[in-house]
Enzyme design. Structure first.
Site, PDB file in Angstrom:
ATOM      1  N   ARG A 195       0.857  -1.177   0.000  1.00  0.00           N
ATOM      2  CA  ARG A 195       0.000   0.000   0.000  1.00  0.00           C
ATOM      3  C   ARG A 195       0.900   1.236   0.000  1.00  0.00           C
ATOM      4  O   ARG A 195       2.017   1.211   0.541  1.00  0.00           O
ATOM      5  CB  ARG A 195      -0.882   0.033   1.256  1.00  0.00           C
ATOM      6  CG  ARG A 195      -2.032  -0.951   1.224  1.00  0.00           C
ATOM      7  CD  ARG A 195      -3.143  -0.486   0.281  1.00  0.00           C
ATOM      8  NE  ARG A 195      -4.275  -1.396   0.253  1.00  0.00           N
ATOM      9  CZ  ARG A 195      -4.479  -2.324  -0.684  1.00  0.00           C
ATOM     10  NH1 ARG A 195      -3.611  -2.476  -1.666  1.00  0.00           N
ATOM     11  NH2 ARG A 195      -5.556  -3.078  -0.661  1.00  0.00           N
ATOM     12  N   HIS A 216      -1.216   0.793  -9.851  1.00  0.00           N
ATOM     13  CA  HIS A 216      -1.918  -0.159  -8.981  1.00  0.00           C
ATOM     14  C   HIS A 216      -2.575  -1.282  -9.795  1.00  0.00           C
ATOM     15  O   HIS A 216      -3.803  -1.483  -9.734  1.00  0.00           O
ATOM     16  CB  HIS A 216      -2.974   0.559  -8.117  1.00  0.00           C
ATOM     17  CG  HIS A 216      -3.362  -0.244  -6.893  1.00  0.00           C
ATOM     18  ND1 HIS A 216      -3.716   0.327  -5.704  1.00  0.00           N
ATOM     19  CD2 HIS A 216      -3.424  -1.578  -6.671  1.00  0.00           C
ATOM     20  CE1 HIS A 216      -4.006  -0.615  -4.812  1.00  0.00           C
ATOM     21  NE2 HIS A 216      -3.829  -1.798  -5.386  1.00  0.00           N
TER      22      HIS A 216
HETATM   23  C1  GLV Z   1      -5.479  -4.766  -4.270  1.00  0.00           C
HETATM   24  O1  GLV Z   1      -4.770  -3.874  -3.956  1.00  0.00           O
HETATM   25  C2  GLV Z   1      -6.118  -5.676  -3.342  1.00  0.00           C
HETATM   26  O2  GLV Z   1      -6.042  -5.424  -2.131  1.00  0.00           O
HETATM   27  O3  GLV Z   1      -6.675  -6.678  -3.795  1.00  0.00           O
END
Ligand code: GLV
Length: 307
Positions: free
Chosen positions: A222, A270
């Site tokens: 994260r 991401h």
């Molecule tokens: C993506 O970041 C997830 O947590 O699946």
């Protein structure tokens, strides 16, 4: 008992269609159409809308649509008795391992340099002698799958976890000393930790000072794991020598953010491993059925521990 899909920033039409196809008996609702809110006992959530949980008096379970539960465990609107689960299937873990092998191997084999050589019509035969040492922060499902993928290539793999337990074949470390040992042993340090109060800001100046010169930091956990200013200063000093970042404190990454054009950073939006609708639908139905049978949801998390 009704199941509500609440994923405001994602198109949930396909997910709803697949869940209905798998089990037409499920009383499925899709936010913002709640219907009779008192029927809803199971919510499938991703970035859930503000105020939603307060409207659901019979709520029993909230399951994250993905692997991360950080937006749920510290959500004060989810009452303490509500169980929190997550959907992290084998494909999600395999896709993460594939991304990590791709970025590590591309750097190890210096593939971007060959692209330049090709453009310059330069025949520059070169191959590395030694595989890089991989350091995995976090040895949960994604970490185990990733360790297995690198292990298969005979790359040495070290791991760090709170308990110090990890998969066979991985040299494990724990505690603050262990964290520093791991950083010092790794050519590629990969963060796969869950976000908790203990792991927030874990990628900081203190850790970077232990890293090998010219090593690579990869953050697929994260954005909040990383102290951004510390990384920029550390890159100037060469520890790490470069970083691959897939997650950010603010997403999308703001247009004026210094990461965009930093020469020692490679960024992806991401997408190292994204929940697959088909896999999520299968797991959601399985999790819902478990709850109907009086069992905990799939991937139930310890709310105290935060993962
Ligand atoms: C993506 O970041 C997830 O947590 O699946």
């Amino acid at each position: 008992m009704a199941l509500l899909i609440a994923t405001p920033d994602r198109d949930s039409e396909e997910l709803g269609r697949l869940i209905r196809r798998q089990d037409p008996e499920i009383d499925l609702r899709v936010w913002p159409e709640l219907g009779r809110a008192e029927d809803i006992r199971f919510v499938l959530a991703w970035k859930p809308p503000e105020g939603l949980f307060r409207q659901l008096p019979a709520l029993e379970v909230v399951s994250s649509l993905g692997a991360g539960v950080d937006q749920l465990v510290d959500n004060p609107q989810i009452p303490g008795h509500v169980a929190i689960g997550r959907l992290a299937g084998p494909r999600l873990a395999a896709n993460m391992a594939a991304y990590l092998v791709a970025v590590v191997v591309a750097r190890w084999k210096r593939l971007p340099d060959f692209a330049e050589d090709q453009r310059a019509r330069r025949w520059n035969q070169w191959a590395p002698e030694q595989p890089p040492v991989i350091g995995l922060l976090g040895t949960g499902e994604m970490g185990r799958r990733t360790a297995a993928a690198f292990g298969e290539l005979d790359f040495p793999v070290h791991g760090y976890s709170r308990s110090g337990r990890g998969p066979a074949g991985v040299t494990m470390h724990s505690g603050t000393r262990g964290l520093h040992e791991l950083a010092g042993a790794s050519d590629c340090l990969i963060n796969l930790l869950p976000l908790t109060p203990e792991t927030r800001d874990i990628l900081d100046a203190d850790l970077f000072s232990q890293m090998r010169e010219g090593s690579t930091l990869i953050n697929v956990g994260r954005g909040e794991h990383l102290v951004e200013a510390d990384l920029l200063a550390a890159l100037d000093r060469g520890r790490p020598g470069c970083a691959v970042l897939d997650v950010f404190r603010e997403e999308p990454l703001p247009q004026d953010h210094p990461f965009w054009d930093h020469p020692k950073l490679f960024i992806t939006p991401h997408c190292a491993s994204i929940t697959l609708t088909r896999e999520a639908a299968e797991l959601a139905v399985e999790s819902y059925r478990r709850v109907m049978d009086g069992k905990p949801p799939l991937g139930v998390v310890d709310r105290e521990r935060g993962y």
